[in-house]
Structure formats: structure tokens, C-alpha cells
Design a protein around this motif. Structure first.
Motif, mmCIF file in Angstrom:
data_model
loop_
_atom_site.group_PDB
_atom_site.id
_atom_site.type_symbol
_atom_site.label_atom_id
_atom_site.label_comp_id
_atom_site.label_asym_id
_atom_site.label_seq_id
_atom_site.Cartn_x
_atom_site.Cartn_y
_atom_site.Cartn_z
ATOM 1 N N GLU A 100 112.520 30.607 -27.695
ATOM 2 C CA GLU A 100 111.515 29.556 -27.794
ATOM 3 C C GLU A 100 110.251 30.071 -27.120
ATOM 4 O O GLU A 100 110.292 30.547 -25.988
ATOM 5 C CB GLU A 100 112.020 28.303 -27.080
ATOM 6 C CG GLU A 100 111.054 27.161 -27.080
ATOM 7 C CD GLU A 100 111.575 25.985 -26.267
ATOM 8 O OE1 GLU A 100 110.730 25.239 -25.740
ATOM 9 O OE2 GLU A 100 112.800 25.829 -26.140
ATOM 10 N N VAL A 101 109.131 29.995 -27.822
ATOM 11 C CA VAL A 101 107.855 30.470 -27.293
ATOM 12 C C VAL A 101 106.899 29.291 -27.227
ATOM 13 O O VAL A 101 106.692 28.598 -28.221
ATOM 14 C CB VAL A 101 107.261 31.585 -28.191
ATOM 15 C CG1 VAL A 101 105.949 32.083 -27.607
ATOM 16 C CG2 VAL A 101 108.241 32.723 -28.370
ATOM 17 N N THR A 102 106.354 29.048 -26.049
ATOM 18 C CA THR A 102 105.363 27.993 -25.853
ATOM 19 C C THR A 102 104.294 28.523 -24.913
ATOM 20 O O THR A 102 104.445 29.588 -24.329
ATOM 21 C CB THR A 102 105.988 26.721 -25.241
ATOM 22 O OG1 THR A 102 106.586 27.059 -23.992
ATOM 23 C CG2 THR A 102 107.007 26.095 -26.170
ATOM 24 N N GLY A 103 103.242 27.780 -24.769
ATOM 25 C CA GLY A 103 102.199 28.220 -23.852
ATOM 26 C C GLY A 103 101.195 27.142 -23.587
ATOM 27 O O GLY A 103 101.148 26.120 -24.261
ATOM 28 N N GLU A 104 100.395 27.419 -22.576
ATOM 29 C CA GLU A 104 99.345 26.500 -22.187
ATOM 30 C C GLU A 104 98.273 27.317 -21.485
ATOM 31 O O GLU A 104 98.585 28.139 -20.622
ATOM 32 C CB GLU A 104 99.931 25.451 -21.234
ATOM 33 C CG GLU A 104 98.959 24.434 -20.751
ATOM 34 C CD GLU A 104 99.655 23.409 -19.857
ATOM 35 O OE1 GLU A 104 99.198 23.254 -18.725
ATOM 36 O OE2 GLU A 104 100.642 22.801 -20.298
ATOM 37 N N ASP A 105 97.035 27.114 -21.874
ATOM 38 C CA ASP A 105 95.905 27.863 -21.315
ATOM 39 C C ASP A 105 96.158 29.359 -21.447
ATOM 40 O O ASP A 105 96.346 29.854 -22.531
ATOM 41 C CB ASP A 105 95.632 27.452 -19.867
ATOM 42 C CG ASP A 105 95.219 25.986 -19.762
ATOM 43 O OD1 ASP A 105 94.547 25.503 -20.700
ATOM 44 O OD2 ASP A 105 95.578 25.330 -18.778
ATOM 45 N N GLU A 106 96.197 30.060 -20.317
ATOM 46 C CA GLU A 106 96.376 31.517 -20.368
ATOM 47 C C GLU A 106 97.818 31.931 -20.078
ATOM 48 O O GLU A 106 98.095 33.093 -19.833
ATOM 49 C CB GLU A 106 95.426 32.197 -19.371
ATOM 50 C CG GLU A 106 95.781 32.029 -17.917
ATOM 51 C CD GLU A 106 95.408 30.675 -17.307
ATOM 52 O OE1 GLU A 106 95.833 30.428 -16.177
ATOM 53 O OE2 GLU A 106 94.724 29.879 -17.948
ATOM 54 N N LYS A 107 98.755 31.002 -20.114
ATOM 55 C CA LYS A 107 100.147 31.299 -19.778
ATOM 56 C C LYS A 107 101.048 31.137 -21.006
ATOM 57 O O LYS A 107 100.950 30.156 -21.729
ATOM 58 C CB LYS A 107 100.621 30.372 -18.670
ATOM 59 C CG LYS A 107 101.924 30.783 -18.057
ATOM 60 C CD LYS A 107 102.194 29.970 -16.818
ATOM 61 C CE LYS A 107 103.338 30.582 -16.059
ATOM 62 N NZ LYS A 107 103.554 29.927 -14.780
#
Length: 134
Positions: A100-107
Motif C-alpha cells: 500500500e502506497v500513500t503520502g502527504e506533502d513531502e512524505k
């Protein structure tokens, strides 16, 4: 001291060399930790970094410089799941491997779920790329 002899432990959970290799001498990892270390070795090298295996590696560290969003997550998930399935053959039940790949801003966050074939134990590992300390 050494642990008491246990036939099941010896066959299903043998000691493995730990990653990364330590200068003071080799450290030992058990099966679950060894698989986590293998996953790290697949996710973080950039393709082309290994001389005799130019297609090896997920390049997770390079993803920090890409636009963080659903298209990146989908491409990353497919590419890295294929790389993990190849590298973990025999260690992990291929039908149980999920990324599972998720992210937020630069992370960017990578969650890897799988079942160890020898022990039959389900495991989940979280890896974060970018942000503070990433």
C-alpha cells in the motif's frame, strides 16, 4: 549463550546474517527480521545502483523528488510489488504479498503486508520516505 535446541525453530526459523553488515562482526537475525531487512534491500536502492543487476531496486528514495499523488502511488505500488515478489520468492507466500502506497506533502509511506511461508505468520512493515529524517 546459545538458545536450547528446538527442532522446529531450527527448521522454520534459522538464524540469518543481519543487514546491514556490521564491522565489529556479523549479527544474526531471525526469520521475521531477516525478511524485513530483505524488503529494505529491495525498496531503497535506485535501479542502476548495483553494477551486475541494473534493474534491481525500487528507488524509493528518489520518489521524494516526484509529485506526491495517486498516479505516483499506483505506479510505485505495481513496480515495487513486482520487485518484492521476485526478491522474496520462497520466503513469503506470493498470494499474501500486498503493498500500500500513500503520502502527504513531502512524505511517502509504504506498507508491506505478507505471510511468511515457513512460519505461517502474517506480518506488516511500514517504511516512510522523505519528510523529517527520511
Amino acid at each position: 549463550m546459545s538458545e536450547p535446541f528446538d527442532q522446529r525453530q531450527r527448521l522454520g526459523d534459522p538464524p540469518c546474517l543481519a543487514f546491514p553488515f556490521r564491522v565489529e562482526g556479523p549479527a544474526i537475525s531471525r526469520r521475521g527480521q531477516h525478511v524485513r531487512e530483505q524488503i529494505e534491500q529491495v525498496l531503497f536502492p535506485t535501479p542502476g545502483e548495483r553494477v551486475f543487476r541494473p534493474d534491481f531496486g525500487g528507488g524509493a528514495k528518489m520518489l521524494v523528488f516526484e509529485p506526491n499523488g495517486t498516479p505516483l502511488w499506483d505506479v510505485t505500488r505495481r513496480r515495487m510489488q513486482a520487485a518484492l515478489a521476485d526478491a522474496l520468492r520462497g520466503e513469503v507466500d506470493p498470494g499474501s504479498l500486498e503493498l500500500e502506497v500513500t503520502g502527504e506533502d513531502e512524505k511517502l509511506q509504504l506498507v508491506v503486508r505478507y505471510r511468511l511461508t515457513t512460519l505461517g505468520v502474517a506480518q506488516q512493515q511500514l517504511f516512510a520516505v522523505g519528510g523529517v529524517g527520511g
